[in-house]
Enzyme design. Structure first.
Site, PDB file in Angstrom:
ATOM      1  N   MET A  54      -2.176  -2.452   4.716  1.00  0.00           N
ATOM      2  CA  MET A  54      -1.708  -2.076   3.392  1.00  0.00           C
ATOM      3  C   MET A  54      -0.315  -1.453   3.370  1.00  0.00           C
ATOM      4  SD  MET A  54      -1.830   1.503   3.182  1.00  0.00           S
ATOM      5  CE  MET A  54      -2.031   1.773   1.428  1.00  0.00           C
ATOM      6  N   TYR A  55       0.318  -1.275   4.524  1.00  0.00           N
ATOM      7  CA  TYR A  55       1.683  -0.765   4.532  1.00  0.00           C
ATOM      8  C   TYR A  55       2.611  -1.856   3.993  1.00  0.00           C
ATOM      9  CZ  TYR A  55       0.023   2.945   7.706  1.00  0.00           C
ATOM     10  OH  TYR A  55      -0.644   4.006   8.276  1.00  0.00           O
TER      11      TYR A  55
END
Length: 339
Positions: A54-55
Site C-alpha cells: 500500500m505504499y
C-alpha cells in the site's frame, strides 16, 4: 554495520534496515533518487529492505524492484499486505482470498519470484488466526515466501497467533514490526517481552518518531519537516502533548551534545540497544537523509547515556499515546464495548 540474527531463522540482517515507504508518492522520492539510496545503503552494509503493497498503491514495490534488479540474492527482501488497496472491500485484510492474490501482485511489482519476509501489515479482527496462518503456511510451502511475520500487533494478538499456529500445526510468525522510539516506549511493557519470550525478530519502525528526533524539531524553530506538512496535528505546539514531546526533545538534545552525538545517533542507538530489537527501520527520502542516518550504524550508547534517557522518558511510557497503532479496536469504537 552491526548484524544480528533475525529471530530464530538463522538469517543475518543489518542493525539498520532500509524502509522504502517514502519511495514514490508518499515521500516524493523519484526512481533515480530511490536507486541511489538503495545503492548507498547496500554499500554501507544494509542488507534488509522493507516495503509494503500500500505504499503509494504499489509504487514503492515497483521502485524497489527496479533498484534491486540484478542483485536480488544479496538482499533480505520484505514486504507487507493487509491494509486497504483501493475501495473494493475484499482488497484488504488477512483472508486467504486476499493474501494469495496480493502476494502475486507484490511479486509482479517487485520483479521477483519470492520474498524473504511477508508481513501482515495490521491485525485483522475480521479474520481468524487459523485462516491467515494456513494461507501463509501454504504460500511458504509453495516457495513464494521464506518466512512470515506480523506488524504492529498488540501483545495479546502475538501470543494468540503463536498458540493458534501450535494448535493447528501451521507455520508461525517469526517477526514483529512495531513502532518504537525514545518518545514512544510503550511496547517495552508488553510487546517486547512477548517477542523475547517467543524468539521473534523485531524490526522497529519510526525510530526517529516521524522526524521529532532528527534534530529538525527544536524550540524556537519553524517546523518544516516533510511529515509536518501532511500530518500537521502531530507537530501543532498548541496541543499539550506535543509541548511535552518538544520539552523532552530539548532535554534529549543536551544528552546528545554531552555525549558527542547527533540526535539521530542518539535515537537510533537507543532503539538498537534494546536486546529484543533486531533492526531499526530507517526511511530516508533523500540520499543526504540516508547519509545522516548511516552515521549511527556503529553507534553503541554507553550505560550512562541510556540512564540519562530513562530519566527523561521513563521505560514503558508513550509520550503520545494517542498515536499508538496497536490499540485494541474496542477502545476506539464504543459499539464494540457495549451490549
Amino acid at each position: 554495520m552491526q548484524y544480528r540474527t533475525l529471530g530464530r531463522t538463522g538469517v543475518q540482517v543489518s542493525s539498520l534496515a532500509l524502509g522504502a515507504m517514502n519511495f514514490g508518492a508518499i515521500g516524493r522520492t523519484p526512481q533515480d533518487e530511490a536507486t541511489a539510496i538503495v545503492d548507498a545503503a547496500l554499500e554501507a552494509g544494509i542488507n534488509l529492505i522493507d516495503t509494503a503493497d500500500m505504499y503509494g498503491a504499489g509504487e514503492s514495490e515497483e521502485m524497489v524492484g527496479k533498484a534491486i534488479a540484478g542483485r536480488r540474492d544479496d538482499i533480505v527482501l520484505a514486504t507487507k499486505a493487509g491494509l486497504p488497496m483501493g475501495q473494493e472491500r475484499n482488497h484488504q485484510g488477512g483472508s486467504r482470498r486476499w493474501l494469495v492474490t496480493e502476494l502475486d501482485n507484490s511479486l509482479r511489482r517487485l520483479g521477483v519470484d519470492h520474498v524473504d519476509l511477508y508481513q501482515l501489515h495490521r491485525w485483522d479482527p475480521a479474520t481468524g488466526d487459523e485462516e491467515t496462518l494456513s494461507a501463509l503456511t501454504d504460500l511458504q510451502r509453495a516457495g513464494k515466501i521464506r518466512y512470515f511475520g506480523s506488524s504492529t500487533f498488540p501483545a495479546y494478538r502475538i501470543v494468540q497467533a503463536q498458540w493458534a499456529a501450535k494448535e493447528h500445526h501451521f507455520g508461525r510468525y517469526v517477526t514483529e514490526q512495531p513502532s518504537y522510539s525514545i518518545l514512544q516506549r510503550g511496547i517495552e511493557s508488553h510487546v517486547l517481552p512477548v517477542t523475547e519470550q517467543y524468539g521473534l525478530g523485531v524490526l522497529a519502525w519510526s525510530p526517529l518518531a516521524s522526524g521529532w528526533l532528527t534534530g529538525a524539531v527544536r524550540e524556537g524553530r519553524e517546523i518544516a519537516t516533510h511529515r509536518s506538512a501532511f500530518m500537521p496535528e502531530r507537530f501543532d505546539l498548541s496541543i499539550p502533548l506535543n509541548r511535552v514531546r518538544l520539552d523532552a526533545v530539548e532535554r534529549l538534545a543536551k544528552v546528545a551534545d554531552a555525549a558527542g552525538l547527533t540526535m539521530i545517533q542518539l535515537a537510533l542507538g537507543f532503539v538498537t540497544a534494546h536486546p529484543a530489537v533486531t533492526s531499526a527501520l530507517i526511511g530516508p527520502r533523500t540520499l543526504d537523509h540516508l547519509r545522516s542516518q548511516l552515521a549511527a550504524a556503529d553507534t553503541v550508547l554507553p550505560a550512562d547515556v541510556l540512564d540519562a534517557i530513562d530519566e527523561l522518558v521513563a521505560p514503558g511510557v508513550d509520550l503520545a499515546p494517542h498515536e499508538n497503532f496497536d490499540t485494541p479496536p474496542a477502545l476506539l469504537d464504543p459499539a464494540l464495548r457495549r451490549r
